[in-house]
Scaffold this motif. Structure first.
Motif, PDB file in Angstrom:
ATOM      1  N   GLY A 111       0.790  -1.225   0.000  1.00  0.00           N
ATOM      2  CA  GLY A 111       0.000   0.000   0.000  1.00  0.00           C
ATOM      3  C   GLY A 111       0.819   1.270   0.000  1.00  0.00           C
ATOM      4  N   ARG A 112       2.142   1.170  -0.196  1.00  0.00           N
ATOM      5  CA  ARG A 112       3.010   2.336  -0.064  1.00  0.00           C
ATOM      6  C   ARG A 112       3.580   2.811  -1.394  1.00  0.00           C
ATOM      7  NH1 ARG A 112       6.673   1.513   5.262  1.00  0.00           N
ATOM      8  NH2 ARG A 112       6.557   3.795   5.204  1.00  0.00           N
ATOM      9  N   VAL A 113       3.265   2.103  -2.477  1.00  0.00           N
ATOM     10  CA  VAL A 113       3.688   2.520  -3.813  1.00  0.00           C
ATOM     11  C   VAL A 113       2.452   2.585  -4.703  1.00  0.00           C
ATOM     12  CG1 VAL A 113       5.162   2.054  -5.809  1.00  0.00           C
ATOM     13  CG2 VAL A 113       5.938   1.394  -3.519  1.00  0.00           C
ATOM     14  N   ARG A 114       2.274   3.702  -5.393  1.00  0.00           N
ATOM     15  CA  ARG A 114       1.109   3.892  -6.251  1.00  0.00           C
ATOM     16  C   ARG A 114       1.560   4.193  -7.673  1.00  0.00           C
ATOM     17  NH1 ARG A 114       1.031   5.555  -1.495  1.00  0.00           N
ATOM     18  NH2 ARG A 114       2.182   7.455  -2.039  1.00  0.00           N
ATOM     19  N   LEU A 115       0.951   3.513  -8.636  1.00  0.00           N
ATOM     20  CA  LEU A 115       1.284   3.704 -10.042  1.00  0.00           C
ATOM     21  C   LEU A 115       0.059   4.231 -10.771  1.00  0.00           C
ATOM     22  CD1 LEU A 115       3.097   1.195  -8.968  1.00  0.00           C
ATOM     23  CD2 LEU A 115       3.615   0.869 -11.385  1.00  0.00           C
ATOM     24  N   ALA A 116       0.115   5.476 -11.195  1.00  0.00           N
ATOM     25  CA  ALA A 116      -0.960   6.047 -12.004  1.00  0.00           C
ATOM     26  C   ALA A 116      -0.699   5.677 -13.462  1.00  0.00           C
ATOM     27  CB  ALA A 116      -1.004   7.562 -11.847  1.00  0.00           C
ATOM     28  N   ILE A 117      -1.686   5.054 -14.102  1.00  0.00           N
ATOM     29  CA  ILE A 117      -1.518   4.634 -15.495  1.00  0.00           C
ATOM     30  C   ILE A 117      -1.715   5.854 -16.391  1.00  0.00           C
ATOM     31  CG2 ILE A 117      -2.324   3.104 -17.318  1.00  0.00           C
ATOM     32  CD1 ILE A 117      -3.363   1.227 -15.155  1.00  0.00           C
ATOM     33  N   ILE A 118      -0.606   6.452 -16.840  1.00  0.00           N
ATOM     34  CA  ILE A 118      -0.692   7.657 -17.660  1.00  0.00           C
ATOM     35  C   ILE A 118      -0.424   7.359 -19.136  1.00  0.00           C
ATOM     36  CG2 ILE A 118      -0.116   9.211 -15.776  1.00  0.00           C
ATOM     37  CD1 ILE A 118       2.749   9.274 -16.764  1.00  0.00           C
ATOM     38  N   GLY A 119      -0.108   6.117 -19.446  1.00  0.00           N
ATOM     39  CA  GLY A 119       0.120   5.740 -20.841  1.00  0.00           C
ATOM     40  C   GLY A 119      -1.185   5.609 -21.595  1.00  0.00           C
ATOM     41  N   TRP A 120      -1.071   5.573 -22.911  1.00  0.00           N
ATOM     42  CA  TRP A 120      -2.237   5.444 -23.782  1.00  0.00           C
ATOM     43  C   TRP A 120      -2.714   4.008 -23.763  1.00  0.00           C
ATOM     44  CZ3 TRP A 120      -2.370   6.101 -29.815  1.00  0.00           C
ATOM     45  CH2 TRP A 120      -3.655   6.487 -30.206  1.00  0.00           C
ATOM     46  N   VAL A 121      -3.997   3.805 -23.536  1.00  0.00           N
ATOM     47  CA  VAL A 121      -4.537   2.460 -23.405  1.00  0.00           C
ATOM     48  C   VAL A 121      -4.300   1.629 -24.671  1.00  0.00           C
ATOM     49  CG1 VAL A 121      -6.846   3.125 -24.207  1.00  0.00           C
ATOM     50  CG2 VAL A 121      -6.582   1.139 -22.705  1.00  0.00           C
ATOM     51  N   LYS A 122      -4.217   2.270 -25.840  1.00  0.00           N
ATOM     52  CA  LYS A 122      -4.050   1.524 -27.093  1.00  0.00           C
ATOM     53  C   LYS A 122      -2.654   0.922 -27.228  1.00  0.00           C
ATOM     54  CE  LYS A 122      -7.561   4.043 -29.703  1.00  0.00           C
ATOM     55  NZ  LYS A 122      -7.899   4.740 -30.957  1.00  0.00           N
ATOM     56  N   THR A 123      -1.710   1.354 -26.399  1.00  0.00           N
ATOM     57  CA  THR A 123      -0.347   0.808 -26.500  1.00  0.00           C
ATOM     58  C   THR A 123      -0.037  -0.154 -25.365  1.00  0.00           C
ATOM     59  OG1 THR A 123       0.758   2.515 -25.149  1.00  0.00           O
ATOM     60  CG2 THR A 123       0.374   3.022 -27.474  1.00  0.00           C
ATOM     61  N   ILE A 124      -1.038  -0.482 -24.550  1.00  0.00           N
ATOM     62  CA  ILE A 124      -0.788  -1.215 -23.316  1.00  0.00           C
ATOM     63  C   ILE A 124      -0.130  -2.563 -23.549  1.00  0.00           C
ATOM     64  CG2 ILE A 124      -2.965  -2.503 -23.106  1.00  0.00           C
ATOM     65  CD1 ILE A 124      -1.382  -0.423 -20.296  1.00  0.00           C
ATOM     66  N   GLU A 125      -0.333  -3.169 -24.737  1.00  0.00           N
ATOM     67  CA  GLU A 125       0.218  -4.487 -24.998  1.00  0.00           C
ATOM     68  C   GLU A 125       1.702  -4.445 -25.335  1.00  0.00           C
ATOM     69  OE1 GLU A 125      -2.193  -6.258 -27.962  1.00  0.00           O
ATOM     70  OE2 GLU A 125      -3.971  -6.423 -26.694  1.00  0.00           O
ATOM     71  N   TYR A 130       3.948   4.878 -16.430  1.00  0.00           N
ATOM     72  CA  TYR A 130       3.274   5.160 -15.175  1.00  0.00           C
ATOM     73  C   TYR A 130       3.931   6.333 -14.455  1.00  0.00           C
ATOM     74  CZ  TYR A 130       2.017   0.223 -15.938  1.00  0.00           C
ATOM     75  OH  TYR A 130       1.589  -0.967 -16.480  1.00  0.00           O
ATOM     76  N   ASP A 131       3.120   7.042 -13.676  1.00  0.00           N
ATOM     77  CA  ASP A 131       3.634   8.028 -12.736  1.00  0.00           C
ATOM     78  C   ASP A 131       3.687   7.328 -11.384  1.00  0.00           C
ATOM     79  OD1 ASP A 131       4.403  10.536 -11.632  1.00  0.00           O
ATOM     80  OD2 ASP A 131       2.352  10.867 -10.971  1.00  0.00           O
ATOM     81  N   VAL A 132       4.890   7.193 -10.843  1.00  0.00           N
ATOM     82  CA  VAL A 132       5.090   6.433  -9.607  1.00  0.00           C
ATOM     83  C   VAL A 132       5.252   7.383  -8.426  1.00  0.00           C
ATOM     84  CG1 VAL A 132       6.521   4.711  -8.441  1.00  0.00           C
ATOM     85  CG2 VAL A 132       6.273   4.636 -10.936  1.00  0.00           C
ATOM     86  N   SER A 133       4.504   7.146  -7.379  1.00  0.00           N
ATOM     87  CA  SER A 133       4.691   7.882  -6.128  1.00  0.00           C
ATOM     88  C   SER A 133       4.806   6.851  -5.011  1.00  0.00           C
ATOM     89  CB  SER A 133       3.534   8.848  -5.863  1.00  0.00           C
ATOM     90  OG  SER A 133       2.301   8.162  -5.803  1.00  0.00           O
ATOM     91  N   ALA A 134       5.784   7.058  -4.117  1.00  0.00           N
ATOM     92  CA  ALA A 134       6.041   6.052  -3.094  1.00  0.00           C
ATOM     93  C   ALA A 134       6.350   6.695  -1.758  1.00  0.00           C
ATOM     94  CB  ALA A 134       7.208   5.167  -3.531  1.00  0.00           C
ATOM     95  N   ASP A 135       5.855   6.070  -0.711  1.00  0.00           N
ATOM     96  CA  ASP A 135       6.204   6.471   0.646  1.00  0.00           C
ATOM     97  C   ASP A 135       7.559   5.862   0.993  1.00  0.00           C
ATOM     98  OD1 ASP A 135       3.725   7.733   0.910  1.00  0.00           O
ATOM     99  OD2 ASP A 135       2.767   5.873   1.606  1.00  0.00           O
ATOM    100  N   PRO A 136       8.295   6.457   1.922  1.00  0.00           N
ATOM    101  CA  PRO A 136       9.579   5.878   2.336  1.00  0.00           C
ATOM    102  C   PRO A 136       9.408   4.420   2.759  1.00  0.00           C
ATOM    103  CG  PRO A 136       9.310   8.068   3.264  1.00  0.00           C
ATOM    104  CD  PRO A 136       7.998   7.714   2.644  1.00  0.00           C
TER     105      PRO A 136
END
Length: 209
Positions: A111-125, A130-136
């Motif tokens: 629960g301490r690392v979050r990945l926001a999916i900022i890529g285009w869904v059409k290229t997912i394959e 991702y935009d990564v934000s993490a707690d220490p």
């Protein structure tokens, strides 16, 4: 005023339904890509959306024109707007804006690392970012991707550590780590401050021997 609002809403629903019928070929691919982005099986998406597994399979294979209600349930389960699911035609120029609320978020087991999916869904394959934000102390422990896949982690804030097959490297703000991710790999936010990074995953890259 209320009657006018109802007419607008009915018109919007009618337009969306028409769009679903016209774009059914693209719709199936979009649903499948979103499902894979969340690493969901057909059964798992069926359970979360309330749409039968067989129906979802038919939608992904473009064997049926789903109703607006079905598309809405799938979009809710996939945490995206119905407008995004009903994407525009590939041949049309576009500028797409995804709001914070419309950006899917993946969370690590701790629960301490979050990945926001900022890529285009059409290229997912074949290309994901991702935009990564993490707690220490946050840890993202990942299973292997496809053979030959490469991951790139560009640190913007804090300090990250990457471990692949027992080899460990550390990167600070302004530095980038690139590594094979077709084997188990671990990303850690080390130090006392939160970390931010951009992660890009190239699937099916040339195999490095």
């Amino acid at each position: 005023m209320q009657d006018q609002a109802e007419r607008i809403e009915r018109g919007r629903a009618r337009d969306l339904l028409t769009g679903a019928q016209v774009l059914s070929g693209q719709l199936g691919k979009t649903i499948q890509r979103l499902r894979k982005a969340y690493n969901l099986s057909l059964s798992e998406l069926a359970e979360q959306s309330g749409v039968a597994k067989s129906i979802i399979s038919q939608i992904e294979r473009n064997e049926t024109n789903p109703t607006l209600a079905t598309i809405w349930r799938l979009s809710q389960a996939l945490d995206v707007s119905i407008e995004r699911v009903l994407a525009t035609n590939d041949e049309e120029p576009f500028i797409e804006k995804a709001s914070r609320a419309d950006t899917p978020i993946l969370v690590s087991e701790d629960g301490r690392v979050r990945l926001a999916i900022i890529g285009w869904v059409k290229t997912i394959e074949w290309l994901q970012w991702y935009d990564v934000s993490a707690d220490p102390g946050g840890v993202l422990d990942s299973d292997p991707h496809q053979r030959g896949s490469v991951e790139s982690l560009s640190v913007r804030e804090g300090v990250f550590e990457v471990e692949v097959a027992g080899v460990v490297q550390t990167a600070r703000a302004g530095e980038t780590l690139r590594y094979r991710c077709d084997r188990p790999h671990i990303v850690r936010c080390v130090g006392e401050l939160p970390g931010r990074a951009t992660m890009v995953v190239i699937m099916k890259a040339a195999v490095m021997e």
